[in-house]
Design an enzyme around this catalytic site. Structure first.
Site, PDB file in Angstrom:
ATOM      1  CG  ASN A 137      79.018  16.577  50.310  1.00 29.51           C
ATOM      2  OD1 ASN A 137      78.845  16.135  51.441  1.00 29.51           O
ATOM      3  ND2 ASN A 137      78.585  15.957  49.225  1.00 29.51           N
ATOM      4  CB  THR A 147     130.101  11.083  61.700  1.00 30.31           C
ATOM      5  OG1 THR A 147     131.371  10.458  61.895  1.00 30.31           O
ATOM      6  CG2 THR A 147     130.334  12.531  61.265  1.00 30.31           C
ATOM      7  CE  LYS A 158     117.093   7.101  86.028  1.00 27.98           C
ATOM      8  NZ  LYS A 158     116.332   5.934  85.583  1.00 27.98           N
ATOM      9  CB  SER A 181      81.693  13.106  63.037  1.00 22.67           C
ATOM     10  OG  SER A 181      80.759  13.998  62.470  1.00 22.67           O
ATOM     11  CD  GLN A 226      81.667  11.558  60.018  1.00 22.42           C
ATOM     12  OE1 GLN A 226      80.767  12.181  59.470  1.00 22.42           O
ATOM     13  NE2 GLN A 226      81.439  10.563  60.850  1.00 22.42           N
ATOM     14  CD  GLU A 267     112.754   9.190  78.440  1.00 20.64           C
ATOM     15  OE1 GLU A 267     113.160   8.021  78.403  1.00 20.64           O
ATOM     16  OE2 GLU A 267     112.342   9.738  79.481  1.00 20.64           O
ATOM     17  CB  SER A 307     112.576   6.964  89.138  1.00 19.64           C
ATOM     18  OG  SER A 307     112.320   5.651  89.591  1.00 19.64           O
ATOM     19  CE1 TYR A 353      82.527  14.261  52.815  1.00 21.90           C
ATOM     20  CE2 TYR A 353      80.595  12.877  52.464  1.00 21.90           C
ATOM     21  CZ  TYR A 353      81.542  13.419  53.308  1.00 21.90           C
ATOM     22  OH  TYR A 353      81.509  13.131  54.645  1.00 21.90           O
ATOM     23  CE  LYS A 395      85.090  16.653  59.654  1.00 23.76           C
ATOM     24  NZ  LYS A 395      85.261  15.606  58.617  1.00 23.76           N
TER      25      LYS A 395
END
Ligand code: ARG
Length: 457
Positions: free
Chosen positions: A109, A154, A282, A22, A321, A289, A276, A316, A324
Protein backbone atom coordinates in the site's frame (compact mmCIF):
# COMPACT_ATOMS: atom_id res chain seq x y z
CA UNK A 1 5.24 -18.52 -5.93
CA UNK A 2 1.89 -17.29 -7.12
CA UNK A 3 -0.43 -14.70 -5.61
CA UNK A 4 -0.26 -14.35 -1.85
CA UNK A 5 -2.40 -17.29 -0.72
CA UNK A 6 -0.97 -17.94 2.73
CA UNK A 7 -4.21 -18.48 4.62
CA UNK A 8 -6.23 -19.95 1.79
CA UNK A 9 -6.99 -23.57 1.13
CA UNK A 10 -7.56 -23.20 -2.60
CA UNK A 11 -5.80 -21.67 -5.54
CA UNK A 12 -7.35 -18.55 -7.00
CA UNK A 13 -10.01 -19.03 -9.64
CA UNK A 14 -8.44 -18.33 -12.99
CA UNK A 15 -10.96 -15.61 -13.73
CA UNK A 16 -10.41 -13.98 -10.37
CA UNK A 17 -6.67 -14.09 -10.95
CA UNK A 18 -6.79 -12.44 -14.31
CA UNK A 19 -9.42 -9.99 -13.10
CA UNK A 20 -7.24 -8.75 -10.26
CA UNK A 21 -3.93 -8.70 -12.12
CA UNK A 22 -2.48 -5.33 -13.07
CA UNK A 23 0.92 -6.34 -14.44
CA UNK A 24 -0.25 -5.80 -18.05
CA UNK A 25 -0.05 -2.05 -17.37
CA UNK A 26 1.70 -1.44 -14.06
CA UNK A 27 4.95 -2.93 -15.38
CA UNK A 28 5.66 0.69 -16.36
CA UNK A 29 6.27 1.46 -12.72
CA UNK A 30 9.37 -0.74 -12.62
CA UNK A 31 12.07 1.97 -12.56
CA UNK A 32 10.29 3.73 -9.73
CA UNK A 33 9.53 0.53 -7.88
CA UNK A 34 13.18 -0.51 -8.00
CA UNK A 35 14.46 2.95 -7.03
CA UNK A 36 12.05 2.95 -4.07
CA UNK A 37 13.09 -0.55 -3.03
CA UNK A 38 16.77 0.32 -3.19
CA UNK A 39 16.28 3.37 -0.99
CA UNK A 40 14.19 1.28 1.40
CA UNK A 41 16.77 -1.53 1.58
CA UNK A 42 19.57 0.96 2.23
CA UNK A 43 17.61 2.52 5.06
CA UNK A 44 16.85 -0.92 6.55
CA UNK A 45 20.58 -1.62 6.49
CA UNK A 46 21.53 1.72 8.04
CA UNK A 47 18.99 1.27 10.80
CA UNK A 48 20.19 -2.25 11.55
CA UNK A 49 16.77 -3.70 10.74
CA UNK A 50 18.62 -5.95 8.32
CA UNK A 51 22.40 -6.21 8.12
CA UNK A 52 24.37 -3.92 5.81
CA UNK A 53 25.53 -7.05 3.99
CA UNK A 54 21.93 -8.16 3.42
CA UNK A 55 21.07 -4.71 2.15
CA UNK A 56 23.96 -4.86 -0.32
CA UNK A 57 22.85 -8.25 -1.59
CA UNK A 58 19.29 -7.04 -2.06
CA UNK A 59 20.41 -3.88 -3.85
CA UNK A 60 22.67 -5.88 -6.16
CA UNK A 61 19.77 -8.18 -6.93
CA UNK A 62 17.41 -5.29 -7.63
CA UNK A 63 19.89 -3.74 -10.04
CA UNK A 64 20.19 -7.06 -11.83
CA UNK A 65 16.39 -7.33 -12.06
CA UNK A 66 16.25 -3.86 -13.56
CA UNK A 67 18.78 -4.88 -16.19
CA UNK A 68 16.71 -7.92 -17.09
CA UNK A 69 13.65 -5.74 -17.57
CA UNK A 70 15.57 -3.24 -19.63
CA UNK A 71 17.04 -5.94 -21.83
CA UNK A 72 13.67 -7.55 -22.35
CA UNK A 73 14.62 -10.88 -20.80
CA UNK A 74 12.40 -10.44 -17.73
CA UNK A 75 9.32 -12.61 -17.73
CA UNK A 76 6.29 -10.75 -16.39
CA UNK A 77 3.95 -13.25 -14.74
CA UNK A 78 0.26 -12.40 -14.44
CA UNK A 79 -0.20 -14.90 -11.63
CA UNK A 80 2.06 -12.63 -9.58
CA UNK A 81 -0.53 -9.87 -9.93
CA UNK A 82 1.47 -6.72 -10.14
CA UNK A 83 4.87 -5.17 -10.69
CA UNK A 84 5.72 -5.18 -6.98
CA UNK A 85 5.24 -8.93 -6.63
CA UNK A 86 6.90 -9.67 -9.95
CA UNK A 87 10.05 -7.82 -8.98
CA UNK A 88 10.14 -9.24 -5.47
CA UNK A 89 9.66 -12.81 -6.71
CA UNK A 90 12.46 -12.45 -9.23
CA UNK A 91 14.69 -10.87 -6.60
CA UNK A 92 14.19 -13.90 -4.34
CA UNK A 93 14.91 -16.24 -7.25
CA UNK A 94 18.14 -14.41 -7.86
CA UNK A 95 19.51 -13.73 -4.36
CA UNK A 96 17.71 -16.38 -2.37
CA UNK A 97 15.84 -16.11 0.91
CA UNK A 98 17.46 -12.86 1.94
CA UNK A 99 15.44 -11.19 -0.83
CA UNK A 100 12.39 -11.86 1.34
CA UNK A 101 13.75 -9.33 3.85
CA UNK A 102 13.18 -6.42 1.46
CA UNK A 103 9.52 -6.17 2.34
CA UNK A 104 10.28 -5.70 6.06
CA UNK A 105 8.63 -2.52 7.37
CA UNK A 106 6.73 -2.01 4.15
CA UNK A 107 3.39 -2.84 2.57
CA UNK A 108 2.35 -2.79 -1.05
CA UNK A 109 0.00 0.00 0.00
CA UNK A 110 2.75 2.48 0.78
CA UNK A 111 4.90 0.99 -1.98
CA UNK A 112 2.36 1.62 -4.75
CA UNK A 113 1.63 5.11 -3.41
CA UNK A 114 5.36 5.80 -3.62
CA UNK A 115 5.66 4.44 -7.16
CA UNK A 116 2.75 6.53 -8.37
CA UNK A 117 4.18 9.67 -6.80
CA UNK A 118 7.55 9.08 -8.43
CA UNK A 119 5.87 8.45 -11.77
CA UNK A 120 3.70 11.56 -11.41
CA UNK A 121 6.66 13.71 -10.45
CA UNK A 122 8.42 12.80 -13.69
CA UNK A 123 5.21 13.27 -15.64
CA UNK A 124 4.92 16.80 -14.25
CA UNK A 125 8.46 17.67 -15.30
CA UNK A 126 7.91 16.26 -18.75
CA UNK A 127 4.63 18.15 -19.15
CA UNK A 128 6.28 21.43 -18.18
CA UNK A 129 9.12 20.86 -20.67
CA UNK A 130 6.72 19.94 -23.46
CA UNK A 131 4.59 22.99 -22.66
CA UNK A 132 7.65 25.20 -22.99
CA UNK A 133 8.49 23.69 -26.36
CA UNK A 134 5.01 24.50 -27.62
CA UNK A 135 5.25 28.01 -26.17
CA UNK A 136 8.49 28.45 -28.07
CA UNK A 137 6.89 27.29 -31.31
CA UNK A 138 4.11 29.88 -30.81
CA UNK A 139 6.62 32.64 -30.09
CA UNK A 140 8.65 31.68 -33.16
CA UNK A 141 5.65 31.81 -35.50
CA UNK A 142 4.47 35.06 -33.91
CA UNK A 143 7.94 36.57 -34.26
CA UNK A 144 8.26 35.49 -37.89
CA UNK A 145 4.89 37.09 -38.74
CA UNK A 146 5.04 40.28 -36.70
CA UNK A 147 3.28 42.55 -39.17
CA UNK A 148 0.50 40.14 -40.14
CA UNK A 149 -3.02 41.43 -39.47
CA UNK A 150 -6.07 39.23 -39.26
CA UNK A 151 -9.65 39.60 -38.17
CA UNK A 152 -10.20 38.98 -34.47
CA UNK A 153 -13.46 37.12 -33.92
CA UNK A 154 -16.29 36.97 -31.46
CA UNK A 155 -19.12 34.50 -32.08
CA UNK A 156 -16.90 33.41 -35.00
CA UNK A 157 -17.93 36.65 -36.71
CA UNK A 158 -15.25 39.08 -37.83
CA UNK A 159 -15.02 41.65 -35.07
CA UNK A 160 -11.93 43.88 -35.01
CA UNK A 161 -8.47 43.77 -36.61
CA UNK A 162 -5.75 42.18 -34.50
CA UNK A 163 -2.18 41.14 -35.09
CA UNK A 164 -1.76 37.44 -35.74
CA UNK A 165 1.09 37.55 -33.20
CA UNK A 166 -1.34 38.88 -30.58
CA UNK A 167 -3.71 36.02 -31.30
CA UNK A 168 -0.93 33.43 -31.03
CA UNK A 169 0.35 34.95 -27.80
CA UNK A 170 -3.09 34.36 -26.31
CA UNK A 171 -2.18 30.66 -26.44
CA UNK A 172 1.19 31.42 -24.88
CA UNK A 173 -0.70 32.81 -21.88
CA UNK A 174 -2.97 29.77 -21.62
CA UNK A 175 0.05 27.49 -21.62
CA UNK A 176 1.74 29.70 -19.04
CA UNK A 177 -1.19 29.06 -16.69
CA UNK A 178 -0.97 25.36 -17.47
CA UNK A 179 2.67 25.36 -16.45
CA UNK A 180 1.71 27.14 -13.24
CA UNK A 181 -0.89 24.46 -12.47
CA UNK A 182 1.53 21.59 -13.05
CA UNK A 183 4.26 23.23 -10.99
CA UNK A 184 1.87 23.96 -8.17
CA UNK A 185 0.62 20.37 -8.11
CA UNK A 186 4.21 19.24 -7.78
CA UNK A 187 4.34 20.56 -4.21
CA UNK A 188 1.62 18.16 -3.21
CA UNK A 189 3.08 15.29 -5.24
CA UNK A 190 6.56 15.59 -3.82
CA UNK A 191 5.76 13.86 -0.52
CA UNK A 192 7.14 10.50 0.59
CA UNK A 193 4.40 8.03 1.62
CA UNK A 194 6.80 5.16 2.30
CA UNK A 195 6.90 4.23 5.97
CA UNK A 196 3.13 4.31 6.27
CA UNK A 197 3.00 0.54 5.94
CA UNK A 198 -0.42 -0.92 5.27
CA UNK A 199 -2.06 2.02 6.99
CA UNK A 200 -0.96 2.46 10.59
CA UNK A 201 2.78 2.93 10.21
CA UNK A 202 5.34 0.18 10.84
CA UNK A 203 6.70 -1.38 14.00
CA UNK A 204 10.37 -0.77 13.25
CA UNK A 205 12.75 2.11 13.93
CA UNK A 206 12.72 3.40 10.36
CA UNK A 207 14.29 6.63 9.17
CA UNK A 208 11.87 8.17 6.73
CA UNK A 209 13.77 11.46 6.27
CA UNK A 210 16.79 9.71 4.84
CA UNK A 211 14.62 7.78 2.37
CA UNK A 212 12.93 11.04 1.36
CA UNK A 213 16.32 12.62 0.82
CA UNK A 214 17.62 9.73 -1.25
CA UNK A 215 14.55 9.78 -3.48
CA UNK A 216 14.57 13.57 -3.75
CA UNK A 217 11.29 14.21 -1.93
CA UNK A 218 10.63 17.58 -0.31
CA UNK A 219 8.64 16.19 2.61
CA UNK A 220 7.47 13.02 4.32
CA UNK A 221 3.73 12.41 4.72
CA UNK A 222 2.36 13.37 8.12
CA UNK A 223 -0.43 10.82 8.45
CA UNK A 224 -0.03 7.16 7.50
CA UNK A 225 -3.73 6.60 6.86
CA UNK A 226 -3.92 9.58 4.52
CA UNK A 227 -0.66 8.66 2.81
CA UNK A 228 -1.86 5.25 1.59
CA UNK A 229 -5.30 6.45 0.56
CA UNK A 230 -4.46 9.81 -1.02
CA UNK A 231 -4.59 10.05 -4.81
CA UNK A 232 -5.20 13.80 -4.96
CA UNK A 233 -1.93 14.26 -6.80
CA UNK A 234 -3.26 12.16 -9.67
CA UNK A 235 -6.48 14.14 -9.71
CA UNK A 236 -4.51 17.38 -9.79
CA UNK A 237 -2.43 16.18 -12.70
CA UNK A 238 -5.59 14.96 -14.39
CA UNK A 239 -7.32 18.29 -14.00
CA UNK A 240 -4.28 20.32 -15.07
CA UNK A 241 -3.96 17.98 -18.06
CA UNK A 242 -7.66 18.32 -18.88
CA UNK A 243 -7.48 22.11 -18.86
CA UNK A 244 -4.32 21.99 -20.93
CA UNK A 245 -5.89 19.59 -23.44
CA UNK A 246 -8.86 21.94 -23.67
CA UNK A 247 -6.43 24.71 -24.65
CA UNK A 248 -4.74 22.48 -27.20
CA UNK A 249 -8.11 21.51 -28.57
CA UNK A 250 -9.04 25.15 -29.12
CA UNK A 251 -5.73 25.75 -30.87
CA UNK A 252 -6.30 22.64 -32.98
CA UNK A 253 -9.80 23.80 -33.85
CA UNK A 254 -8.38 27.08 -35.13
CA UNK A 255 -5.81 25.26 -37.23
CA UNK A 256 -8.63 23.19 -38.72
CA UNK A 257 -10.68 26.31 -39.48
CA UNK A 258 -7.79 28.42 -40.67
CA UNK A 259 -6.50 25.79 -43.06
CA UNK A 260 -9.90 25.39 -44.74
CA UNK A 261 -10.53 27.10 -48.09
CA UNK A 262 -13.19 29.15 -46.30
CA UNK A 263 -10.58 30.86 -44.12
CA UNK A 264 -7.35 30.11 -45.97
CA UNK A 265 -5.22 31.82 -43.30
CA UNK A 266 -2.58 29.10 -42.97
CA UNK A 267 -1.29 26.03 -44.65
CA UNK A 268 -0.44 23.00 -42.53
CA UNK A 269 2.91 21.52 -43.46
CA UNK A 270 2.73 18.31 -45.49
CA UNK A 271 4.48 16.51 -42.65
CA UNK A 272 1.48 17.20 -40.40
CA UNK A 273 -1.29 16.61 -42.94
CA UNK A 274 -2.94 13.51 -44.30
CA UNK A 275 -4.51 12.66 -47.64
CA UNK A 276 -7.90 11.19 -48.36
CA UNK A 277 -8.27 7.59 -49.54
CA UNK A 278 -10.83 8.63 -52.15
CA UNK A 279 -10.49 12.36 -52.92
CA UNK A 280 -7.09 12.97 -54.49
CA UNK A 281 -7.20 16.74 -53.94
CA UNK A 282 -7.63 16.54 -50.15
CA UNK A 283 -5.10 17.73 -47.61
CA UNK A 284 -6.57 17.06 -44.21
CA UNK A 285 -5.48 18.51 -40.85
CA UNK A 286 -5.73 15.13 -39.10
CA UNK A 287 -3.13 15.94 -36.47
CA UNK A 288 -5.14 18.92 -35.30
CA UNK A 289 -8.36 16.94 -35.42
CA UNK A 290 -6.89 14.15 -33.31
CA UNK A 291 -5.56 16.64 -30.78
CA UNK A 292 -9.12 17.95 -30.51
CA UNK A 293 -10.53 14.43 -30.44
CA UNK A 294 -8.17 13.07 -27.81
CA UNK A 295 -9.11 15.80 -25.36
CA UNK A 296 -12.07 13.66 -24.32
CA UNK A 297 -9.69 11.02 -23.00
CA UNK A 298 -8.22 13.39 -20.45
CA UNK A 299 -11.68 14.47 -19.30
CA UNK A 300 -12.90 10.87 -19.18
CA UNK A 301 -9.87 9.71 -17.23
CA UNK A 302 -10.30 12.52 -14.73
CA UNK A 303 -13.94 11.56 -14.30
CA UNK A 304 -12.94 7.90 -13.83
CA UNK A 305 -10.47 8.82 -11.10
CA UNK A 306 -12.83 11.16 -9.31
CA UNK A 307 -15.56 8.53 -9.39
CA UNK A 308 -13.18 5.79 -8.31
CA UNK A 309 -12.22 7.77 -5.20
CA UNK A 310 -15.53 9.20 -4.10
CA UNK A 311 -16.97 6.38 -2.04
CA UNK A 312 -13.84 4.79 -0.65
CA UNK A 313 -13.58 4.26 3.08
CA UNK A 314 -10.13 4.90 4.53
CA UNK A 315 -7.52 3.70 3.98
CA UNK A 316 -6.36 1.67 0.93
CA UNK A 317 -8.99 -0.11 -1.17
CA UNK A 318 -8.27 -2.23 -4.21
CA UNK A 319 -10.44 0.04 -6.32
CA UNK A 320 -7.40 2.29 -6.34
CA UNK A 321 -5.54 -0.07 -8.63
CA UNK A 322 -7.79 1.42 -11.31
CA UNK A 323 -5.90 4.71 -11.06
CA UNK A 324 -3.10 3.44 -13.27
CA UNK A 325 -4.55 2.95 -16.72
CA UNK A 326 -6.47 6.21 -16.48
CA UNK A 327 -3.44 8.13 -15.29
CA UNK A 328 -0.98 6.59 -17.74
CA UNK A 329 -3.35 7.30 -20.60
CA UNK A 330 -3.68 10.94 -19.57
CA UNK A 331 0.09 11.34 -19.33
CA UNK A 332 0.69 9.64 -22.69
CA UNK A 333 -2.06 11.58 -24.42
CA UNK A 334 -0.97 14.93 -23.04
CA UNK A 335 2.72 14.52 -23.82
CA UNK A 336 2.13 13.20 -27.32
CA UNK A 337 -0.36 15.98 -28.06
CA UNK A 338 1.94 18.72 -26.79
CA UNK A 339 4.79 17.32 -28.82
CA UNK A 340 2.97 16.98 -32.11
CA UNK A 341 1.30 20.38 -31.69
CA UNK A 342 4.72 22.01 -31.24
CA UNK A 343 5.81 20.48 -34.54
CA UNK A 344 2.61 21.40 -36.32
CA UNK A 345 2.64 25.00 -35.07
CA UNK A 346 6.30 25.63 -35.82
CA UNK A 347 5.82 24.52 -39.44
CA UNK A 348 2.57 26.41 -40.11
CA UNK A 349 2.75 28.61 -43.19
CA UNK A 350 0.88 31.85 -42.63
CA UNK A 351 -0.86 33.51 -45.61
CA UNK A 352 -0.68 37.26 -44.87
CA UNK A 353 -2.52 38.37 -48.05
CA UNK A 354 -5.42 36.15 -47.13
CA UNK A 355 -5.67 37.36 -43.56
CA UNK A 356 -5.38 40.98 -44.73
CA UNK A 357 -8.13 40.41 -47.29
CA UNK A 358 -10.40 39.07 -44.57
CA UNK A 359 -9.75 42.20 -42.50
CA UNK A 360 -10.98 44.38 -45.35
CA UNK A 361 -14.34 42.59 -45.56
CA UNK A 362 -16.96 42.84 -42.86
CA UNK A 363 -16.73 46.45 -41.66
CA UNK A 364 -14.16 45.65 -38.99
CA UNK A 365 -13.48 49.36 -38.36
CA UNK A 366 -17.03 50.09 -37.19
CA UNK A 367 -15.94 50.24 -33.54
CA UNK A 368 -13.24 52.74 -34.52
CA UNK A 369 -15.88 54.90 -36.21
CA UNK A 370 -17.97 54.87 -33.03
CA UNK A 371 -14.86 55.73 -31.00
CA UNK A 372 -14.22 58.60 -33.44
CA UNK A 373 -17.65 60.07 -32.72
CA UNK A 374 -17.11 59.60 -28.99
CA UNK A 375 -13.91 61.63 -29.22
CA UNK A 376 -15.95 64.38 -30.93
CA UNK A 377 -18.27 64.47 -27.93
CA UNK A 378 -20.97 61.92 -28.82
CA UNK A 379 -22.06 59.58 -26.00
CA UNK A 380 -20.97 56.02 -26.83
CA UNK A 381 -24.50 54.58 -27.03
CA UNK A 382 -25.74 57.03 -29.66
CA UNK A 383 -22.42 56.82 -31.52
CA UNK A 384 -22.87 53.04 -31.65
CA UNK A 385 -26.38 53.56 -33.01
CA UNK A 386 -25.31 56.01 -35.72
CA UNK A 387 -22.52 53.72 -36.92
CA UNK A 388 -24.83 50.69 -36.86
CA UNK A 389 -27.17 52.49 -39.25
CA UNK A 390 -24.22 53.61 -41.37
CA UNK A 391 -22.98 50.00 -41.61
CA UNK A 392 -26.45 48.80 -42.59
CA UNK A 393 -26.51 51.39 -45.37
CA UNK A 394 -23.03 50.41 -46.65
CA UNK A 395 -24.00 46.74 -46.52
CA UNK A 396 -27.19 47.43 -48.48
CA UNK A 397 -25.19 49.18 -51.16
CA UNK A 398 -22.47 46.54 -51.14
CA UNK A 399 -19.84 49.11 -50.21
CA UNK A 400 -16.99 49.18 -47.69
CA UNK A 401 -17.16 51.88 -45.01
CA UNK A 402 -14.39 53.87 -46.63
CA UNK A 403 -16.32 53.68 -49.92
CA UNK A 404 -18.92 56.14 -48.61
CA UNK A 405 -18.64 59.89 -49.19
CA UNK A 406 -18.36 62.39 -46.34
CA UNK A 407 -21.83 63.72 -47.20
CA UNK A 408 -23.17 60.20 -46.71
CA UNK A 409 -21.41 59.88 -43.36
CA UNK A 410 -22.92 63.18 -42.27
CA UNK A 411 -26.43 61.89 -42.85
CA UNK A 412 -25.83 59.74 -39.77
CA UNK A 413 -24.01 62.28 -37.62
CA UNK A 414 -23.00 65.91 -38.18
CA UNK A 415 -19.89 65.19 -36.11
CA UNK A 416 -18.23 63.32 -39.00
CA UNK A 417 -15.48 65.38 -40.68
CA UNK A 418 -12.79 64.86 -43.34
CA UNK A 419 -10.51 63.25 -40.76
CA UNK A 420 -12.81 60.23 -40.61
CA UNK A 421 -10.92 58.96 -43.64
CA UNK A 422 -7.74 58.65 -41.63
CA UNK A 423 -9.29 55.69 -39.80
CA UNK A 424 -7.55 52.58 -41.06
CA UNK A 425 -6.57 49.09 -40.02
CA UNK A 426 -3.23 50.54 -38.92
CA UNK A 427 -4.82 53.31 -36.85
CA UNK A 428 -7.22 50.80 -35.34
CA UNK A 429 -4.37 48.54 -34.22
CA UNK A 430 -2.18 51.40 -33.03
CA UNK A 431 -5.03 52.86 -30.95
CA UNK A 432 -5.15 49.78 -28.71
CA UNK A 433 -2.05 51.00 -27.01
CA UNK A 434 -2.05 49.66 -23.45
CA UNK A 435 -0.79 46.59 -21.66
CA UNK A 436 -2.61 43.63 -23.17
CA UNK A 437 -3.70 45.50 -26.33
CA UNK A 438 -2.96 44.63 -29.95
CA UNK A 439 -1.00 47.82 -30.83
CA UNK A 440 2.11 46.69 -32.72
CA UNK A 441 4.52 48.16 -30.19
CA UNK A 442 2.64 46.47 -27.31
CA UNK A 443 2.70 43.15 -29.12
CA UNK A 444 6.40 43.65 -29.76
CA UNK A 445 6.89 44.13 -26.01
CA UNK A 446 4.72 41.12 -25.21
CA UNK A 447 6.78 39.03 -27.59
CA UNK A 448 10.01 40.20 -25.98
CA UNK A 449 8.63 39.38 -22.53
CA UNK A 450 7.50 35.97 -23.67
CA UNK A 451 10.97 35.25 -25.05
CA UNK A 452 12.51 36.42 -21.80
CA UNK A 453 10.24 34.11 -19.82
CA UNK A 454 11.28 31.20 -22.02
CA UNK A 455 14.94 32.03 -21.64
CA UNK A 456 14.83 32.52 -17.87
CA UNK A 457 13.74 29.08 -16.88
N1 ARG B 1 -1.51 -3.51 -7.46
C1 ARG B 1 -1.98 -2.84 -6.31
C2 ARG B 1 -2.49 -1.45 -6.70
O1 ARG B 1 -2.10 -0.98 -7.69
C3 ARG B 1 -0.89 -2.69 -5.32
C4 ARG B 1 -1.37 -2.57 -3.92
C5 ARG B 1 -1.97 -3.82 -3.48
N2 ARG B 1 -2.34 -3.75 -2.10
C6 ARG B 1 -3.18 -4.63 -1.60
N3 ARG B 1 -3.47 -4.46 -0.33
N4 ARG B 1 -3.71 -5.58 -2.28
O2 ARG B 1 -3.25 -0.84 -6.00
Amino acid sequence: MSQIRGRFEKDADERAESYTASIQYDWRLYPYDIAGSIAHARMLGRQGIITEQEAETIIGGLNAVREEIEQGSFEFRPELEDIHMNIEARLIEKVGEVGGKLHTARSRNDQVALDMRLFARDAILRAVEALRRLQKALVDVAGANKGVVMPGYTHLQRAQPVLLAHHLLAYFEMLERDIGRFKCSRKRTDILPLGSGALAGVAYQIDRESVAKELGFDQVSRNSIDAVSDRDFLLEYGSAASICMMHLSRLAEEVVLWSSAEFDFVEVDDAYATGSSIMPQKKNPDVAELARGKTGRAYGNLMSLLTMMKGLPLAYDRDMQEDKEAFFDTVDTLLATLDVCAGMVSTLRVKPESTARAVRQGHLLATDLADYLVKKGEPFRSAHDAVARLVARAAREGKALDGLKLSEYREFSPRFGEDVFSISVESSLAARDHVGGTAPKRVEQALAEAKKRLANR
